[in-house]
Write a protein that holds these residues in place. Structure first.
Motif, mmCIF file in Angstrom:
data_model
loop_
_atom_site.group_PDB
_atom_site.id
_atom_site.type_symbol
_atom_site.label_atom_id
_atom_site.label_comp_id
_atom_site.label_asym_id
_atom_site.label_seq_id
_atom_site.Cartn_x
_atom_site.Cartn_y
_atom_site.Cartn_z
ATOM 1 N N ARG A 234 31.928 87.633 -5.091
ATOM 2 C CA ARG A 234 32.566 87.705 -6.424
ATOM 3 C C ARG A 234 33.991 87.171 -6.369
ATOM 4 O O ARG A 234 34.424 86.449 -7.275
ATOM 5 C CB ARG A 234 32.570 89.159 -6.926
ATOM 6 C CG ARG A 234 31.241 89.589 -7.453
ATOM 7 C CD ARG A 234 31.337 90.810 -8.366
ATOM 8 N NE ARG A 234 29.999 91.292 -8.649
ATOM 9 C CZ ARG A 234 29.166 90.748 -9.531
ATOM 10 N NH1 ARG A 234 29.551 89.682 -10.223
ATOM 11 N NH2 ARG A 234 27.964 91.236 -9.719
ATOM 12 N N LEU A 235 34.698 87.502 -5.307
ATOM 13 C CA LEU A 235 36.085 87.021 -5.172
ATOM 14 C C LEU A 235 36.103 85.488 -5.168
ATOM 15 O O LEU A 235 36.932 84.865 -5.837
ATOM 16 C CB LEU A 235 36.694 87.569 -3.872
ATOM 17 C CG LEU A 235 38.112 87.132 -3.560
ATOM 18 C CD1 LEU A 235 39.099 87.644 -4.610
ATOM 19 C CD2 LEU A 235 38.547 87.599 -2.168
ATOM 20 N N LEU A 268 38.412 91.869 0.873
ATOM 21 C CA LEU A 268 38.660 91.574 2.289
ATOM 22 C C LEU A 268 38.770 92.862 3.104
ATOM 23 O O LEU A 268 38.269 92.940 4.228
ATOM 24 C CB LEU A 268 39.964 90.763 2.433
ATOM 25 C CG LEU A 268 39.862 89.238 2.407
ATOM 26 C CD1 LEU A 268 39.041 88.733 3.581
ATOM 27 C CD2 LEU A 268 39.277 88.691 1.135
ATOM 28 N N GLN A 269 39.394 93.877 2.526
ATOM 29 C CA GLN A 269 39.499 95.167 3.197
ATOM 30 C C GLN A 269 38.095 95.720 3.485
ATOM 31 O O GLN A 269 37.826 96.196 4.578
ATOM 32 C CB GLN A 269 40.273 96.164 2.310
ATOM 33 C CG GLN A 269 41.783 95.981 2.352
ATOM 34 C CD GLN A 269 42.388 96.564 3.616
ATOM 35 O OE1 GLN A 269 42.145 97.722 3.954
ATOM 36 N NE2 GLN A 269 43.156 95.759 4.335
ATOM 37 N N SER A 270 37.235 95.605 2.489
ATOM 38 C CA SER A 270 35.862 96.103 2.668
ATOM 39 C C SER A 270 35.121 95.278 3.714
ATOM 40 O O SER A 270 34.374 95.827 4.532
ATOM 41 C CB SER A 270 35.102 96.045 1.345
ATOM 42 O OG SER A 270 35.751 96.855 0.421
ATOM 43 N N PRO A 334 24.252 94.872 -4.510
ATOM 44 C CA PRO A 334 25.138 95.215 -5.638
ATOM 45 C C PRO A 334 25.043 96.699 -6.020
ATOM 46 O O PRO A 334 25.930 97.223 -6.671
ATOM 47 C CB PRO A 334 24.627 94.330 -6.780
ATOM 48 C CG PRO A 334 23.890 93.227 -6.122
ATOM 49 C CD PRO A 334 23.314 93.794 -4.866
ATOM 50 N N GLN A 335 23.956 97.354 -5.591
ATOM 51 C CA GLN A 335 23.792 98.784 -5.926
ATOM 52 C C GLN A 335 24.536 99.698 -4.946
ATOM 53 O O GLN A 335 24.617 100.909 -5.153
ATOM 54 C CB GLN A 335 22.309 99.179 -5.912
ATOM 55 C CG GLN A 335 21.492 98.632 -7.080
ATOM 56 C CD GLN A 335 21.235 97.138 -6.958
ATOM 57 O OE1 GLN A 335 20.960 96.644 -5.865
ATOM 58 N NE2 GLN A 335 21.350 96.407 -8.061
ATOM 59 N N ARG A 341 30.349 96.523 -5.686
ATOM 60 C CA ARG A 341 31.140 95.827 -6.719
ATOM 61 C C ARG A 341 31.636 94.456 -6.262
ATOM 62 O O ARG A 341 32.064 93.646 -7.071
ATOM 63 C CB ARG A 341 32.322 96.695 -7.154
ATOM 64 C CG ARG A 341 33.325 96.981 -6.057
ATOM 65 C CD ARG A 341 34.271 98.109 -6.459
ATOM 66 N NE ARG A 341 35.064 98.553 -5.326
ATOM 67 C CZ ARG A 341 36.364 98.388 -5.240
ATOM 68 N NH1 ARG A 341 37.028 97.770 -6.203
ATOM 69 N NH2 ARG A 341 37.031 98.829 -4.189
ATOM 70 N N PHE A 342 31.613 94.195 -4.946
ATOM 71 C CA PHE A 342 32.089 92.888 -4.452
ATOM 72 C C PHE A 342 30.963 91.864 -4.322
ATOM 73 O O PHE A 342 31.206 90.699 -4.067
ATOM 74 C CB PHE A 342 32.752 93.051 -3.073
ATOM 75 C CG PHE A 342 33.866 94.059 -3.072
ATOM 76 C CD1 PHE A 342 35.015 93.823 -3.820
ATOM 77 C CD2 PHE A 342 33.774 95.229 -2.335
ATOM 78 C CE1 PHE A 342 36.039 94.755 -3.839
ATOM 79 C CE2 PHE A 342 34.795 96.160 -2.345
ATOM 80 C CZ PHE A 342 35.932 95.934 -3.098
ATOM 81 N N VAL A 343 29.734 92.367 -4.431
ATOM 82 C CA VAL A 343 28.573 91.548 -4.069
ATOM 83 C C VAL A 343 27.828 91.071 -5.318
ATOM 84 O O VAL A 343 27.714 91.802 -6.288
ATOM 85 C CB VAL A 343 27.592 92.396 -3.208
ATOM 86 C CG1 VAL A 343 26.402 91.581 -2.761
ATOM 87 C CG2 VAL A 343 28.324 92.987 -2.020
ATOM 88 N N MET A 344 27.333 89.823 -5.282
ATOM 89 C CA MET A 344 26.507 89.338 -6.391
ATOM 90 C C MET A 344 25.028 89.581 -6.104
ATOM 91 O O MET A 344 24.242 89.839 -7.005
ATOM 92 C CB MET A 344 26.748 87.842 -6.603
ATOM 93 C CG MET A 344 28.168 87.539 -7.058
ATOM 94 S SD MET A 344 28.484 85.779 -7.104
ATOM 95 C CE MET A 344 27.694 85.370 -8.631
#
Lengths: 526, 300
Positions: A234-235, A268-270, A334-335, A341-344
Motif C-alpha cells: 500500500r505504501l 517499514l516498522q512492521s 489484509p485480514q 492494513r499495510f497489505v493489498m
C-alpha cells in the motif's frame, strides 16, 4: 618379486593404460569430428541442478532420432566459472552453437558475438504442428511471450528461453506430522508463526535439534523480502508518482530523498518487526551460512521448512529420506489484525519471466540446425517432455507441469509487490551489514533503525547517482544506435523497415528515460 | 586484428595501437611493375588480388552496422579507413568516437570538432542537422555535469536551421525538456508549456510529435499536477501513429484511466481500463485493474 617392484610395474601399466585411453579418445574424437556424414551441434549452459541435464540429454537423443546424421553434445559449465568460460569461448571464436545467455554476457557482447533471431520468432514453430499451438508465431507460444529472450536496448530477440522459476516454502511432511499431528501446511502467515513456535517447543520437549526454518544468506532473504514486499504494497502505491500502479526502485530512492518514507514509517516498522520475528525462527548465525548449509540442514531432517526456488525441487524431492511438501511463501493477509492494513493481498506472479535463453553465437557453423533444435525443445511436445523429465516449470503454453511442481506454477491473481530495502546496491550493503541487529536480543528493531537510518539515506543518494550515471550511458548509446539504424535504413531499402523498427523502439525507450533523467538531475542538484 | 585494404597503402592490418602494418606492395607498385612481367598467370593473380582487395575494404555501411551492434571501437577503425571527403563517413567517425571506450576528453573534443565542421558546412542538410543535434547532446549528456544553457542554445539552433527536418524537430523537443526543467515558477511553467505546445503543434515528423506530447504530459503532471491537461496529452501519445512498446502503452492506459476516474469521468476511465485488460494479459497489474473495473461498474 618385491612389493616395490610390483608397485612400479603396476604404476607403469596404469600410466600406459591411461596413455592408450587418451590416444583412443583423441582418435575417436577426431574421427567423429571429421565424419562428413555427421553434423555436430554443441550447446552450453550453467543449470547443473538435478534433472535438467538428464532432460536435455534425452531431448538431444530424441532430436537425433528424428534427424539422423545429427549429433548433439551438451556442455555443462559450473555457474561460478561460467562468466570466464563464456568470455574465453566468445573472444577466442571457439564458442559452441548454442550458449545460455546471462552470466558474463552483457549487451555489448550480445551485440558483438550473437546473431539476433527476431525474424525467426514471428514464424510458427513447425514442431507445434498437430498441437493447439500450430500456426501460432513461435514468440507467442511462450508463457511470457518470449520476453526472456528479448533485449530492450538492442530491440531484438537473441535466444529462446527454457527456464522459468518461482519460489516457495518446502517442508518435511513427516516432521510436520510429528509436531502437529497432521502433514497439512500452514494456510497463512499467522499459522506459520504458530507452527514455528510449536516446532521450537517440540525441539525442547523431545530434546531433539530441530529448527523451524533453515536459513542462510541465500535462503533467508527469499522469505524476509517476500514479507517486506507485502508490507510495503500500500505504501508503494501511495508513493507512486505516475498513477500507473507501479513503484520501481528509482521511485523508492526519490521518495527516500524527499523524506516521504523512512524506517520509522509504520509499514517499514512492521516489516522490520516481522523480519526480526522470522529470523528468530532460523538457526543461530544463519546469515553467515551458505545455500548448501541450509539445504543440508533440511535434508538431514533438522529443519522443518526451507524457502527456495523451483530450481531445487528435483533435489529436495529426491534426496531426503522423508516426504517433502510445498506451500506458498506466507505473508500477512489484509485480514491480519495487526499488519493487514499495510497489505493489498497475495502478490501477482504475472511478472515472472523465463530466463537464461539459449542464443546462437555468430561463429556457429550450424545456425539453422541450432535454431531447429531450439524450436524442437521449446515446442509444446518438446517442452512437455523436458518438463516431465526435469521436474522444472514449463515455459511453453499448454504444457502441464508434473504433479510435484504444480504448486510452483505462477499465481496470476494477485497484486503488484511493494518494495524492499535491498533492491539497490548501496542500500543493500548498508542493510546487510546491519542485518544481524534485527535478530539479536533487546529491542532489535530499534537498534537496527538507530544504526541504519542515517547511512540508508546516504546510500540511497549514492544509488540514485549510480542509476543516473547508468542512464546517461543508456541515453548516449541510444543516440548512437538510433542514428546508425536510421543511416542503415536510408542505405538499405530492402531492410529499411527492420532498421526503422529498431530505431523507433530504441528512441521510445530512450525518451522515457530522458525525461526521468532530467527530473532526477534536478533533485540531485538541490 | 582485421585484414584491411587501404588504397595506396595496400594490404595490411592495424595493431593494437592503431599502427598500420603493410603486408605487400602497394597497388601503385603493382601497376608499375606488372606490365613489365610477361607472365599471364601473374597478371591474373594481380587482378584477383585487386578484386579481393575491394571486397575487403570497409564500406561506410559496415561502420554503421558496427555502431548499431555497439562495436564502437571497430566502427571507428572502419570510418577512419573510409573516404573522408564523404560527410556521412565524417559523421560516422564522430558518432563512433562518442561511443568509443575508454571515454576520453580527447575523443569527445575530436568528435565535437568533426560535428562543428559538418554543421558549419551546411546547417540545414541531413548531415548538418544531425551534427548540430550531436553537439547539443555533448553539452547535455556527454559532458557531466550537464551544460544546460549551452545545450538549450544548441538544440534551439538545430531546430531553427531545419524546422521541417525530423532531427530538427527532435531537437526542439529536447530543447523543451531542458528549458522547462529550469523553469520553477508555476505561472512561468504554464506559459512555457503553452508556447512549447504551439511550436510543436505543426510538427510533420510523427515521432517528434509523439515525443512533444510526452514532454507536455510529463511536465503538466510533475510541475503543475494538472490532471485534465495530463490526460489530454497521454491520450495524444496513445493515439500517435508511431507504435508504442507494450510496456509503455500499458502504463499509460492505467494512468489515463486513473486520471479519468479522478476527474469524475467513469466512462472514459472504464474505456482505458478495459483496453488495458484486453491487451495486457500478462501484466502483474491486471488483477488490480480488474478490481477497479468492477468497482467502477458497480458505482454506475
Amino acid at each position: 618379486m618385491k612389493s616395490s617392484s610390483w608397485l612400479q610395474t603396476g604404476g607403469f601399466a596404469l600410466l600406459g593404460f591411461a596413455f592408450a585411453l587418451s590416444v583412443w579418445k583423441v582418435f575417436t574424437y577426431t574421427k567423429q569430428e571429421n565424419d562428413p556424414n555427421v553434423r555436430t551441434l554443441r550447446f552450453a549452459h550453467w543449470q547443473l541442478e538435478d534433472g535438467v541435464s538428464g532432460a536435455l540429454d534425452q531431448a538431444a537423443r530424441d532430436y537425433e532420432k528424428l534427424h539422423p546424421g545429427v549429433r548433439i553434445i551438451q556442455i555443462r559449465i559450473p555457474e561460478k566459472v561460467y562468466p570466464n568460460w563464456v568470455t574465453t569461448q566468445l573472444v577466442g571464436g571457439t564458442a559452441p552453437d548454442l550458449i545460455q545467455i546471462g552470466k558474463g554476457i552483457d549487451q555489448a557482447r550480445l551485440a558483438r558475438f550473437f546473431d539476433p533471431i527476431t525474424d525467426e520468432v514471428i514464424k510458427p514453430n513447425p514442431y507445434n504442428v498437430g498441437s493447439p499451438l500450430e500456426g501460432v508465431p513461435w514468440r507467442d507460444t511462450f508463457i511470457d511471450g518470449m520476453t526472456g529472450g528479448f533485449d530492450e536496448t538492442l530491440q531484438d530477440y537473441y535466444g529462446a528461453p527454457l527456464f522459468m522459476a518461482t519460489v516457495r516454502m518446502y517442508y518435511n511432511r513427516s516432521l510436520m506430522r510429528d509436531i502437529t499431528g497432521s502433514d497439512q501446511p500452514p494456510r497463512n502467515f499467522a499459522e506459520m508463526i504458530e507452527l514455528a513456535d510449536k516446532t521450537r517447543e517440540f525441539s525442547r520437549r523431545e530434546n531433539r535439534l530441530v529448527v523451524p526454518i533453515a536459513g542462510s544468506r541465500y535462503n533467508a532473504p527469499i522469505l524476509i523480502e517476500r514479507v517486506f514486499a507485502s508490507m510495503t504494497q500500500r505504501l508503494g502505491q501511495d508513493l507512486a508518482t505516475r498513477r500507473q500502479f507501479q513503484f520501481d526502485g528509482e521511485q523508492m530512492l526519490v521518495a527516500l530523498l524527499q523524506d516521504r518514507w523512512n524506517l520509522e514509517t509504520p509499514a517499514l516498522q512492521s516489516s522490520l518487526k516481522l523480519a526480526s520475528q522470522l529470523g528468530r525462527h532460523m538457526q543461530p548465525g544463519f546469515m553467515q551460512l551458505d545455500r548448501e548449509d541450509a539445504t543440508f540442514l533440511f535434508e538431514q531432517g533438522r529443519a522443518l521448512m526451507v524457502a527456495t526456488g523451483s530450481w531445487d525441487a528435483t533435489t529436495l524431492f529426491n534426496r531426503p529420506s522423508f516426504p517433502v511438501g510445498v506451500f506458498d511463501l506466507p505473508a500477512p493477509s489484509p485480514q491480519h489484525p495487526e499488519y493487514g492494513r499495510f497489505v493489498m493481498g497475495r502478490h501477482s506472479e504475472q511478472g515472472v519471466r523465463s530466463y537464461g535463453p539459449l542464443g546462437i553465437p555468430n561463429v556457429s557453423k550450424n545456425r539453422e540446425l541450432a535454431l531447429d533444435f531450439l524450436r524442437f525443445v521449446t515446442s509444446q511436445p518438446g517442452n512437455q517432455n523436458f518438463t516431465t523429465r526435469s521436474g522444472w516449470l514449463p515455459v511453453t503454453l499448454n504444457v502441464k507441469p508434473v504433479d510435484s511442481v504444480a504448486p510452483f506454477m505462477p499465481v496470476f491473481d494477485g497484486y503488484p509487490d511493494g518494495f524492499t530495502l535491498t533492491r539497490t546496491t548501496e542500500m543493500r550493503r548498508v542493510v546487510e551489514t546491519n542485518f544481524h541487529l534485527l535478530f539479536g536480543p533487546e529491542e532489535p528493531v530499534q537498534r537496527f533503525v538507530d544504526n541504519v537510518s542515517g547511512p540508508l539515506k546516504s546510500a540511497g543518494r549514492a544509488d540514485l547517482v549510480r542509476l543516473q550515471r547508468d542512464r546517461v550511458q543508456q541515453l548516449t548509446r541510444a543516440d548512437l544506435t538510433v542514428t546508425a539504424n536510421e543511416m542503415l535504413a536510408a542505405q538499405n531499402a530492402d531492410e529499411a523497415e527492420a532498421y526503422l523498427r529498431r530505431a523507433r523502439g530504441q528512441r521510445e525507450r530512450q525518451f522515457g528515460a530522458e525525461t526521468a533523467h532530467a527530473h532526477v538531475s534536478t533533485l540531485l542538484e538541490e | 586484428m582485421k585484414w584491411r585494404y587501404r588504397g595506396k597503402l595496400g594490404f595490411g592490418y592495424y595493431n593494437n595501437r592503431s599502427r598500420w602494418f603493410s603486408l605487400g606492395p602497394t597497388p601503385t607498385v603493382w601497376i608499375e611493375v606488372l606490365p613489365m612481367i610477361p607472365l599471364v598467370r601473374l597478371r591474373a593473380f594481380w587482378i584477383a588480388g585487386l578484386c579481393v582487395g575491394s571486397a575487403l575494404s570497409m564500406k561506410a555501411e559496415d561502420g554503421w552496422a558496427l555502431i548499431s551492434s555497439l562495436q564502437f571501437n571497430d566502427a571507428r577503425g572502419a570510418f577512419t579507413d573510409a573516404d573522408q571527403s564523404d560527410p556521412r563517413n565524417r559523421l560516422g567517425l564522430g558518432v563512433a568516437l562518442l561511443g568509443s571506450q575508454p571515454k576520453t576528453e580527447a575523443n569527445l573534443a575530436r568528435a565535437e570538432t568533426i560535428f562543428r565542421e559538418l554543421r558549419d558546412a551546411d546547417t540545414s542538410s541531413d548531415i548538418g542537422v544531425r551534427a548540430g543535434f550531436f553537439l547539443a547532446r555533448i553539452a547535455h549528456l556527454h559532458r557531466q555535469p550537464s551544460r544546460w544553457t549551452e545545450a538549450a542554445e544548441l538544440y534551439r539552433a538545430t531546430y531553427d536551421a531545419a524546422p521541417t527536418h525530423p532531427i530538427g524537430q527532435r531537437a526542439l523537443v529536447h530543447w523543451g525538456i531542458v528549458t522547462l526543467l529550469r523553469t520553477t515558477n508555476a505561472e512561468s511553467v504554464r506559459e512555457e508549456l503553452e508556447r512549447f505546445k504551439t511550436q510543436t503543434a505543426e510538427f510533420t515528423d510523427e515521432g517528434a510529435a509523439r515525443d512533444a506530447h510526452w514532454v507536455l504530459m510529463d511536465f503538466y503532471e510533475r510541475k503543475l499536477d494538472d490532471k485534465a491537461a495530463t490526460l489530454r496529452e497521454i491520450e495524444a501519445v496513445l493515439t500517435s501513429p508511431v507504435p508504442l512498446r507494450d510496456v509503455t502503452r500499458f502504463g499509460l492506459l492505467i494512468q489515463a484511466a486513473e486520471l479519468s476516474r479522478l476527474l469524475g469521468n467513469t466512462e472514459r476511465a472504464l474505456g482505458h481500463f478495459r483496453a488495458f485488460v484486453a491487451q495486457a494479459t500478462r501484466d502483474s497489474r491486471i488483477f488490480l485493474v480488474k478490481e477497479r473495473v468492477a468497482e467502477l461498474e458497480a458505482s454506475q
